[in-house]
Design a protein around this motif. Sequence first.
Motif, PDB file in Angstrom:
ATOM      1  N   PHE A 465       0.851  -1.190   0.000  1.00  0.00           N
ATOM      2  CA  PHE A 465       0.000   0.000   0.000  1.00  0.00           C
ATOM      3  C   PHE A 465       0.889   1.242   0.000  1.00  0.00           C
ATOM      4  CE2 PHE A 465      -2.371  -3.334   2.217  1.00  0.00           C
ATOM      5  CZ  PHE A 465      -3.546  -3.358   1.480  1.00  0.00           C
ATOM      6  N   VAL A 466       0.621   2.155  -0.921  1.00  0.00           N
ATOM      7  CA  VAL A 466       1.407   3.383  -1.028  1.00  0.00           C
ATOM      8  C   VAL A 466       0.468   4.582  -0.904  1.00  0.00           C
ATOM      9  CG1 VAL A 466       3.056   4.699  -2.410  1.00  0.00           C
ATOM     10  CG2 VAL A 466       3.047   2.193  -2.543  1.00  0.00           C
ATOM     11  N   ILE A 467       0.827   5.507  -0.036  1.00  0.00           N
ATOM     12  CA  ILE A 467       0.033   6.719   0.194  1.00  0.00           C
ATOM     13  C   ILE A 467       0.898   7.914  -0.174  1.00  0.00           C
ATOM     14  CG2 ILE A 467      -1.275   8.061   1.883  1.00  0.00           C
ATOM     15  CD1 ILE A 467      -1.356   5.426   3.581  1.00  0.00           C
ATOM     16  N   ALA A 468       0.503   8.615  -1.231  1.00  0.00           N
ATOM     17  CA  ALA A 468       1.257   9.772  -1.720  1.00  0.00           C
ATOM     18  C   ALA A 468       0.710  11.039  -1.073  1.00  0.00           C
ATOM     19  CB  ALA A 468       1.151   9.867  -3.232  1.00  0.00           C
ATOM     20  N   ASN A 469       1.620  11.826  -0.502  1.00  0.00           N
ATOM     21  CA  ASN A 469       1.210  13.002   0.264  1.00  0.00           C
ATOM     22  C   ASN A 469       1.892  14.271  -0.218  1.00  0.00           C
ATOM     23  OD1 ASN A 469      -0.154  11.651   2.882  1.00  0.00           O
ATOM     24  ND2 ASN A 469       1.667  10.483   2.333  1.00  0.00           N
ATOM     25  N   HIS A 470       1.215  15.362  -0.006  1.00  0.00           N
ATOM     26  CA  HIS A 470       1.822  16.692  -0.138  1.00  0.00           C
ATOM     27  C   HIS A 470       1.124  17.573   0.894  1.00  0.00           C
ATOM     28  CE1 HIS A 470       3.022  20.328  -2.870  1.00  0.00           C
ATOM     29  NE2 HIS A 470       3.592  20.359  -1.684  1.00  0.00           N
ATOM     30  N   LEU A 471       1.660  17.574   2.104  1.00  0.00           N
ATOM     31  CA  LEU A 471       1.012  18.283   3.206  1.00  0.00           C
ATOM     32  C   LEU A 471       1.151  19.790   3.034  1.00  0.00           C
ATOM     33  CD1 LEU A 471       1.958  16.081   6.311  1.00  0.00           C
ATOM     34  CD2 LEU A 471       0.191  15.721   4.565  1.00  0.00           C
ATOM     35  N   VAL A 472       0.353  20.509   3.786  1.00  0.00           N
ATOM     36  CA  VAL A 472       0.303  21.966   3.651  1.00  0.00           C
ATOM     37  C   VAL A 472       1.674  22.573   3.933  1.00  0.00           C
ATOM     38  CG1 VAL A 472      -0.390  22.419   6.053  1.00  0.00           C
ATOM     39  CG2 VAL A 472      -1.059  24.011   4.254  1.00  0.00           C
ATOM     40  N   SER A 473       2.015  23.619   3.209  1.00  0.00           N
ATOM     41  CA  SER A 473       3.357  24.204   3.279  1.00  0.00           C
ATOM     42  C   SER A 473       3.538  25.039   4.543  1.00  0.00           C
ATOM     43  CB  SER A 473       3.617  25.076   2.059  1.00  0.00           C
ATOM     44  OG  SER A 473       2.966  26.320   2.196  1.00  0.00           O
ATOM     45  N   LYS A 474       4.764  25.522   4.730  1.00  0.00           N
ATOM     46  CA  LYS A 474       5.111  26.345   5.880  1.00  0.00           C
ATOM     47  C   LYS A 474       4.810  27.827   5.658  1.00  0.00           C
ATOM     48  CE  LYS A 474       8.707  23.440   7.888  1.00  0.00           C
ATOM     49  NZ  LYS A 474       8.174  23.456   9.255  1.00  0.00           N
ATOM     50  N   GLY A 475       4.134  28.146   4.596  1.00  0.00           N
ATOM     51  CA  GLY A 475       3.800  29.530   4.309  1.00  0.00           C
ATOM     52  C   GLY A 475       3.065  30.186   5.469  1.00  0.00           C
ATOM     53  N   GLY A 476       3.518  31.386   5.827  1.00  0.00           N
ATOM     54  CA  GLY A 476       2.909  32.114   6.938  1.00  0.00           C
ATOM     55  C   GLY A 476       3.620  31.928   8.257  1.00  0.00           C
ATOM     56  N   ASP A 477       4.514  30.943   8.350  1.00  0.00           N
ATOM     57  CA  ASP A 477       5.285  30.767   9.590  1.00  0.00           C
ATOM     58  C   ASP A 477       6.272  31.927   9.763  1.00  0.00           C
ATOM     59  OD1 ASP A 477       3.961  28.387   9.769  1.00  0.00           O
ATOM     60  OD2 ASP A 477       5.741  27.122   9.723  1.00  0.00           O
ATOM     61  N   GLN A 478       6.527  32.279  11.004  1.00  0.00           N
ATOM     62  CA  GLN A 478       7.534  33.297  11.276  1.00  0.00           C
ATOM     63  C   GLN A 478       8.925  32.712  11.045  1.00  0.00           C
ATOM     64  OE1 GLN A 478       6.582  34.455  15.271  1.00  0.00           O
ATOM     65  NE2 GLN A 478       4.814  35.676  14.663  1.00  0.00           N
ATOM     66  N   GLY A 479       9.845  33.548  10.565  1.00  0.00           N
ATOM     67  CA  GLY A 479      11.186  33.097  10.246  1.00  0.00           C
ATOM     68  C   GLY A 479      12.065  32.965  11.473  1.00  0.00           C
ATOM     69  N   LEU A 480      13.230  32.348  11.270  1.00  0.00           N
ATOM     70  CA  LEU A 480      14.162  32.161  12.381  1.00  0.00           C
ATOM     71  C   LEU A 480      14.644  33.492  12.946  1.00  0.00           C
ATOM     72  CD1 LEU A 480      16.381  29.166  11.192  1.00  0.00           C
ATOM     73  CD2 LEU A 480      14.455  29.135  12.771  1.00  0.00           C
ATOM     74  N   THR A 481      14.635  34.548  12.122  1.00  0.00           N
ATOM     75  CA  THR A 481      15.080  35.861  12.590  1.00  0.00           C
ATOM     76  C   THR A 481      13.911  36.739  13.031  1.00  0.00           C
ATOM     77  OG1 THR A 481      15.076  36.664  10.298  1.00  0.00           O
ATOM     78  CG2 THR A 481      17.174  35.876  11.190  1.00  0.00           C
ATOM     79  N   ASN A 517       2.462  -4.258   4.270  1.00  0.00           N
ATOM     80  CA  ASN A 517       3.504  -3.367   3.768  1.00  0.00           C
ATOM     81  C   ASN A 517       2.868  -2.025   3.404  1.00  0.00           C
ATOM     82  OD1 ASN A 517       5.780  -5.284   3.686  1.00  0.00           O
ATOM     83  ND2 ASN A 517       4.549  -6.323   2.127  1.00  0.00           N
ATOM     84  N   VAL A 518       3.120  -1.008   4.210  1.00  0.00           N
ATOM     85  CA  VAL A 518       2.522   0.303   3.998  1.00  0.00           C
ATOM     86  C   VAL A 518       3.630   1.351   3.900  1.00  0.00           C
ATOM     87  CG1 VAL A 518       0.853   2.007   4.810  1.00  0.00           C
ATOM     88  CG2 VAL A 518       0.531  -0.415   5.379  1.00  0.00           C
ATOM     89  N   ILE A 519       3.519   2.186   2.899  1.00  0.00           N
ATOM     90  CA  ILE A 519       4.461   3.291   2.705  1.00  0.00           C
ATOM     91  C   ILE A 519       3.666   4.581   2.577  1.00  0.00           C
ATOM     92  CG2 ILE A 519       6.203   4.292   1.162  1.00  0.00           C
ATOM     93  CD1 ILE A 519       6.855   1.433   0.253  1.00  0.00           C
ATOM     94  N   ALA A 520       3.994   5.568   3.411  1.00  0.00           N
ATOM     95  CA  ALA A 520       3.439   6.913   3.283  1.00  0.00           C
ATOM     96  C   ALA A 520       4.599   7.825   2.927  1.00  0.00           C
ATOM     97  CB  ALA A 520       2.767   7.358   4.577  1.00  0.00           C
ATOM     98  N   LEU A 521       4.515   8.471   1.798  1.00  0.00           N
ATOM     99  CA  LEU A 521       5.661   9.220   1.299  1.00  0.00           C
ATOM    100  C   LEU A 521       5.211  10.518   0.651  1.00  0.00           C
ATOM    101  CD1 LEU A 521       7.011   7.414  -1.942  1.00  0.00           C
ATOM    102  CD2 LEU A 521       4.624   7.533  -1.228  1.00  0.00           C
ATOM    103  N   GLY A 522       6.180  11.397   0.415  1.00  0.00           N
ATOM    104  CA  GLY A 522       5.873  12.625  -0.289  1.00  0.00           C
ATOM    105  C   GLY A 522       6.519  13.833   0.348  1.00  0.00           C
ATOM    106  N   ASP A 523       6.058  14.982  -0.097  1.00  0.00           N
ATOM    107  CA  ASP A 523       6.511  16.253   0.447  1.00  0.00           C
ATOM    108  C   ASP A 523       5.690  16.524   1.695  1.00  0.00           C
ATOM    109  OD1 ASP A 523       7.226  18.813   1.039  1.00  0.00           O
ATOM    110  OD2 ASP A 523       6.675  19.686  -0.888  1.00  0.00           O
ATOM    111  N   MET A 524       6.267  16.187   2.851  1.00  0.00           N
ATOM    112  CA  MET A 524       5.565  16.358   4.129  1.00  0.00           C
ATOM    113  C   MET A 524       5.687  17.786   4.652  1.00  0.00           C
ATOM    114  SD  MET A 524       4.315  13.437   4.360  1.00  0.00           S
ATOM    115  CE  MET A 524       4.531  11.670   4.090  1.00  0.00           C
ATOM    116  N   ASN A 525       6.507  18.596   4.003  1.00  0.00           N
ATOM    117  CA  ASN A 525       6.685  19.993   4.398  1.00  0.00           C
ATOM    118  C   ASN A 525       7.032  20.155   5.871  1.00  0.00           C
ATOM    119  OD1 ASN A 525       6.607  22.062   2.364  1.00  0.00           O
ATOM    120  ND2 ASN A 525       4.538  21.371   1.870  1.00  0.00           N
ATOM    121  N   ASP A 526       7.744  19.193   6.403  1.00  0.00           N
ATOM    122  CA  ASP A 526       8.183  19.299   7.796  1.00  0.00           C
ATOM    123  C   ASP A 526       9.352  18.361   8.039  1.00  0.00           C
ATOM    124  OD1 ASP A 526       8.125  20.558  10.258  1.00  0.00           O
ATOM    125  OD2 ASP A 526       5.974  20.239  10.506  1.00  0.00           O
TER     126      ASP A 526
END
Length: 608
Positions: A465-481, A517-526
């Motif tokens: 089983f394959v689960i393709a992900n693209h979780l919500v981005s970090k847009g709007g987060d405050q920066g390190l500075t 057999n389970v795989i969760a993959l993708g751009d997790m944005n974290d």
Amino acid sequence: MPSRSSARLAALTVAAVCSAASAVALTSPAHADAVRIHDIQGTTRISPFAGQKVTDVPGIVTATRTYGSSRGFWLQDPNPDDNPATSEGVFVFTSSTPKVAVGDSVTVTGTVSEYVPGGASTGNQSLTEITKPVITTVSTGNPVPAPVVIDENSVPDAYTPQGDPAAGGSINNLPLDPSKYALDYYESLEGMNVQVADTRVVTATDPYSELWVTVKPHEDANRRGGTVYGSYDSQNTGRLQIQSLGSTADFPKANVGDTLEGATTGPLDFNQYGGYTLLASKLGTLQSAGLERETTEKQSGRELAVATYNVENLDPSDSTFAQHASAIVNNLQSPDIVSLEEIQDDNGATDDGTVDASVTVNKLIDAIVAAGGPKYDWRSIDPVNDQDGGEPGGNIRQVFLFNPERVSFVDRAGGDSTTAVGVTKENGKAGLTVSPGRIDPANAAWKDSRKPLAGQFVFRGKTVFVIANHLVSKGGDQGLTSQYQPPTRSSEIQRHAQATEVNAFVKDILKVQKNANVIALGDMNDFEFSETAQLLEGDGELWSAIKSLPKSERYTYDYQGNEQVLDQILISPAIRRGCDFEYDSVHINSEFNDQISDHDPQVLRFRP
């Protein structure tokens, strides 16, 4: 010349800067007509003169900015005080091309203001400026004050103080301690002429003619020349953004690991896209380290190779198809299953209701064949128009590519953009109710975001089983500075909800078949150490396989001098414990100035 980081998006007085932090009394100081630059800068991030007029402030012009919407010049006092917390430099905002020249001795009368790049909502620190200036030239051709050398010995190891709870977590009004905190050290040099020398590039030159270097060559370094971001408490204090006050045509095209040899000198600025930035009047000479793109190992006949690859808003009008195809065939060695993120619909960002992406996908498949790869088959589900976030009209989605000579796909009708995939029992084993299918697409966790795509595959008689992900981005987060420390990561609220939903679905599979057999993959944005990753992993239902690599090799993305993990492949216990697996973060993009995506693909090889 003009870059996004020099755009003047908001100029706010101190009252606006501190509206979420604390009130600041704008009392008139004694002898305001005799004020000097170190008096204006003061011993905190906010000028004690903010909002007030100052008269005949003396200094030497150290640099000018003659382009963009933030034109002006930097003024530095050649007679510093003995307080290391007070900067001797300040930016004078003229709005039009300044008429002064480097080396002019001038006096400036104007209003002190605190400019917040990007506006107060960003949480950014402010830049102390003199605005609406009246300038008097005293003399010309004077020597410029010698630059302050920024190096590994001068920059503290601690990054930032904790924000003041009484001020909403802001550090703005805390006394600067430049010997203890890196952000305080850089703030104490705001507007001053500074210099770095023989610095290693840790983020490649981007399309805006910016790069990042480190003045700490041993700080979380890896074998390819980058600096790895391994926890929220290791922000990497030696990072510094470099731009040029000259023509972008002359800006070096650097890759990670390259060196700017010799001195890079100019005023220390603060911008929206990275914070403290050395605006170079003089750039060091680029010395290439010869970094090459990586190639993973070819899977054996008994190994299943599964990859994830964010192809960055790919649509038929792009010129990168042949390069992406070559990367998949040659660098990734033609994986059996490829989860693609950011596949756009057939007319890209044109917002006309088109959601089909068959032209986009088939153009990539044809390019893969032309590059000597297999004739991949594919599965996906078109999103509801403009409901999955990303570029308006682009309708990005995840797509499964699979090699039908090696893997078969279990098709079960009924999966569409609004139907939730479920888990069923088949001869004592788990199966999907629809394949491909989307995980709970009506759930609020997926609002304006990509819905996970689940598929059931068979390799050598074994179900995967394959689960393709693209979780919500970090847009709007405050920066390190940010002025708020620690920074607020507001995007985590939705991403945590999404991670919880993915884990719940994996639990449903494992409840029916614990050795599935389970795989969760993708751009997790974290990051692999984030709470998002912990929620995905749950109580052992999944495990982020990038953690099988040494810490120095854990990165898929390079942002503001920090190499970090955004893309992940998580595996179920049957894969982690019951069989051997190999994991590879294949560095072909993130470290290079000529990248075709900002993400590095990931590959997992295992025997089901």
